[in-house]
Design a protein around this motif. Structure first.
Motif, PDB file in Angstrom:
ATOM      1  N   MET A 192       0.759  -1.224   0.016  1.00  0.00           N
ATOM      2  CA  MET A 192      -0.030   0.036   0.124  1.00  0.00           C
ATOM      3  C   MET A 192       0.785   1.343   0.088  1.00  0.00           C
ATOM      4  O   MET A 192       0.407   2.363  -0.662  1.00  0.00           O
ATOM      5  N   ARG A 193       1.987   1.060   0.698  1.00  0.00           N
ATOM      6  CA  ARG A 193       3.012   2.267   0.612  1.00  0.00           C
ATOM      7  C   ARG A 193       3.071   2.887  -0.788  1.00  0.00           C
ATOM      8  O   ARG A 193       3.202   3.954  -1.087  1.00  0.00           O
ATOM      9  N   ASP A 194       3.425   1.810  -1.506  1.00  0.00           N
ATOM     10  CA  ASP A 194       3.912   2.087  -3.066  1.00  0.00           C
ATOM     11  C   ASP A 194       2.884   2.805  -3.798  1.00  0.00           C
ATOM     12  O   ASP A 194       2.709   3.424  -4.628  1.00  0.00           O
ATOM     13  N   LEU A 195       1.414   1.997  -3.540  1.00  0.00           N
ATOM     14  CA  LEU A 195       0.357   2.495  -4.404  1.00  0.00           C
ATOM     15  C   LEU A 195      -0.110   3.987  -3.951  1.00  0.00           C
ATOM     16  O   LEU A 195      -0.201   4.839  -4.738  1.00  0.00           O
ATOM     17  N   TYR A 196       0.087   4.243  -2.586  1.00  0.00           N
ATOM     18  CA  TYR A 196      -0.134   5.720  -2.211  1.00  0.00           C
ATOM     19  C   TYR A 196       0.848   6.722  -3.001  1.00  0.00           C
ATOM     20  O   TYR A 196       0.488   7.650  -3.149  1.00  0.00           O
ATOM     21  N   ALA A 197       2.058   6.234  -2.815  1.00  0.00           N
ATOM     22  CA  ALA A 197       3.127   7.093  -3.511  1.00  0.00           C
ATOM     23  C   ALA A 197       3.178   7.325  -4.645  1.00  0.00           C
ATOM     24  O   ALA A 197       3.158   8.432  -5.195  1.00  0.00           O
ATOM     25  N   ASN A 218       0.216   9.557   3.586  1.00  0.00           N
ATOM     26  CA  ASN A 218      -0.259   8.139   3.740  1.00  0.00           C
ATOM     27  C   ASN A 218       0.794   6.969   3.547  1.00  0.00           C
ATOM     28  O   ASN A 218       0.832   6.115   4.230  1.00  0.00           O
ATOM     29  N   SER A 219       1.347   7.307   2.393  1.00  0.00           N
ATOM     30  CA  SER A 219       2.509   6.413   2.017  1.00  0.00           C
ATOM     31  C   SER A 219       3.532   6.181   3.130  1.00  0.00           C
ATOM     32  O   SER A 219       3.988   5.265   3.465  1.00  0.00           O
ATOM     33  N   LEU A 220       3.993   7.564   3.676  1.00  0.00           N
ATOM     34  CA  LEU A 220       5.087   7.667   4.576  1.00  0.00           C
ATOM     35  C   LEU A 220       4.627   7.013   6.082  1.00  0.00           C
ATOM     36  O   LEU A 220       5.435   6.542   6.869  1.00  0.00           O
ATOM     37  N   ALA A 221       3.114   7.036   6.111  1.00  0.00           N
ATOM     38  CA  ALA A 221       2.793   6.671   7.420  1.00  0.00           C
ATOM     39  C   ALA A 221       2.424   4.942   7.259  1.00  0.00           C
ATOM     40  O   ALA A 221       2.305   4.331   8.673  1.00  0.00           O
ATOM     41  N   ARG A 222       2.588   4.236   6.497  1.00  0.00           N
ATOM     42  CA  ARG A 222       2.521   2.828   6.450  1.00  0.00           C
ATOM     43  C   ARG A 222       3.489   2.040   6.798  1.00  0.00           C
ATOM     44  O   ARG A 222       4.570   2.413   7.035  1.00  0.00           O
ATOM     45  N   PRO A 223       3.470   1.124   7.762  1.00  0.00           N
ATOM     46  CA  PRO A 223       4.267   0.303   8.435  1.00  0.00           C
ATOM     47  C   PRO A 223       5.334  -0.622   7.690  1.00  0.00           C
ATOM     48  O   PRO A 223       6.344  -0.753   7.880  1.00  0.00           O
ATOM     49  N   GLU A 224       4.695  -0.788   6.318  1.00  0.00           N
ATOM     50  CA  GLU A 224       5.442  -2.110   5.614  1.00  0.00           C
ATOM     51  C   GLU A 224       6.356  -1.385   4.653  1.00  0.00           C
ATOM     52  O   GLU A 224       6.337  -0.276   4.419  1.00  0.00           O
ATOM     53  N   GLY A 225       7.284  -2.113   4.206  1.00  0.00           N
ATOM     54  CA  GLY A 225       8.297  -1.845   3.461  1.00  0.00           C
ATOM     55  C   GLY A 225       9.313  -0.836   3.739  1.00  0.00           C
ATOM     56  O   GLY A 225       9.498  -0.648   4.992  1.00  0.00           O
ATOM     57  N   VAL A 226      10.074  -0.247   2.840  1.00  0.00           N
ATOM     58  CA  VAL A 226      11.012   0.706   3.038  1.00  0.00           C
ATOM     59  C   VAL A 226      10.802   2.104   2.420  1.00  0.00           C
ATOM     60  O   VAL A 226      10.083   2.236   1.379  1.00  0.00           O
TER      61      VAL A 226
END
Length: 347
Positions: A192-197, A218-226
């Motif tokens: 979801m981080r990538d999708l929001y970005a 929203n992307s930066l707030a996601r816990p998963e990924g880098v």
């Protein structure tokens, strides 16, 4: 005299077997001879022709149906599945290795085997997109979505393709569908981080500044990924467009901090140089914003940091340009320092 044997007469029962039952009356002749009825022959021929054409029609329709379904629905045997799987694995390995043309050949073989999965179409679409064959890439992503209308990866990849085609409206529709699909049916390879970005980037290009800021947040707030430092940098651009320079400077600082962490783990010189170039640009943009706010000292510090990176990269042209900017700031600072006592004395 030799007696001639008398002819046996045909019984009524025998005549009944010869004559067909019909509503139309028949003309009787001599009772001793079987009658010839042309109507009975024509009715048999008529029904024979009808039955023949009915049978032929069903045969032709059956053959046509088998040909149509056979083209699309090859009998899925274990051997076919294994063959398609082998071609898929080979194509995937070649694509990862950068051997795009051979990857397309293997993935096409997997599809032609008749047991191609949705992932096979998606992977071949990605290969076509990398080779610049956008028409075939779009056809593969469409085929994948026809087989699985809720596939988030297919929507995401088609969004990337439409972005390359500069059809940002279609790209936005696809990324919205990808977000919805990934929310209801999360993909193991899509975050979801990538999708929001990605949606934030589209909003940025469409000059929807607030939408871009919300998506990047929203992307930066996601816990998963880098965390990707470019997300901070692009949100800084949106803040700059809304003239919120302080938040933009803060985001550039965050982007540089992430880059400094990533450089430590970089495994190739090319990766380190790319990250360093990005940091150099972010320092210079931060300097320009500090000048907008009148923070000359902070702007000078940013330019000096950018200059240090340019020297480390052996970028003489950029280093000279930054030197000129720093000298101009120094003159400005000197002029301001000289003018300050004179103004206080006049008061």
């Amino acid at each position: 005299m030799k007696k001639t044997p008398a002819k046996k007469s045909v019984s009524t029962k025998a005549r009944a077997k010869v004559r067909p039952v019909a509503s139309k009356p028949t003309v009787k002749t001599n009772k001793s001879k079987p009658c010839f009825n042309p109507w009975s022959i024509s009715i048999y021929v008529y029904w024979f022709i009808i039955l023949f054409f009915i049978a032929a029609t069903f045969y032709i329709l059956g053959r046509s149906h088998n040909m149509q379904t056979g083209a699309n629905n090859v009998e899925i045997t274990e051997e076919v599945l294994l063959q398609a799987g082998d071609y898929y694995d080979s194509g995937k390995s070649k694509l990862v290795a950068g051997n795009i043309d051979d990857a397309i050949v293997d993935l096409t073989a997997a599809i032609d085997a008749g047991a191609a999965s949705v992932d096979t179409y998606i992977l071949r679409g990605e290969a076509h997109m990398q080779s610049g064959n956008y028409r075939d890439a779009l056809a593969d992503f469409n085929a994948a979505l026809a087989k699985d209308p809720s596939n988030a990866v297919a929507y995401y990849d088609r969004s990337l393709l439409n972005t390359r085609l500069e059809d940002y409206t279609a790209a936005m529709n696809d990324i919205n569908n990808a977000l919805a699909a990934n929310t209801s049916n999360p993909s193991s390879i899509l975050q979801m981080r990538d999708l929001y970005a990605k949606r934030g980037q589209l909003n940025l290009w469409l000059k929807n500044w607030q939408g871009a800021i919300a998506d990047y947040t929203n992307s930066l707030a996601r816990p998963e990924g880098v965390v990707n430092p470019s997300v901070y940098a692009e949100r800084a651009e949106a803040y700059t467009a809304t003239q919120d320079y302080a938040k933009a400077i803060e985001d550039y600082s965050s982007a540089i901090r992430v880059i400094s962490e990533q450089i430590q783990g970089a495994t190739t010189m090319e990766e380190r140089e790319m990250l360093s170039n990005n940091a150099m640009g972010y320092f210079e943009k931060s300097a320009a914003l500090n000048l907008q706010l009148g923070n000359i000292a902070a702007a000078r510090t940013d330019l000096e940091s950018s200059y240090t990176i340019a020297v480390a990269l052996n970028d003489a042209e950029t280093a000279q340009r930054l030197t000129n900017l720093i000298n101009e700031l120094s003159k400005s600072e000197t002029a301001d320092a000289t003018a300050a006592p004179q103004e206080s004395g006049q008061q």
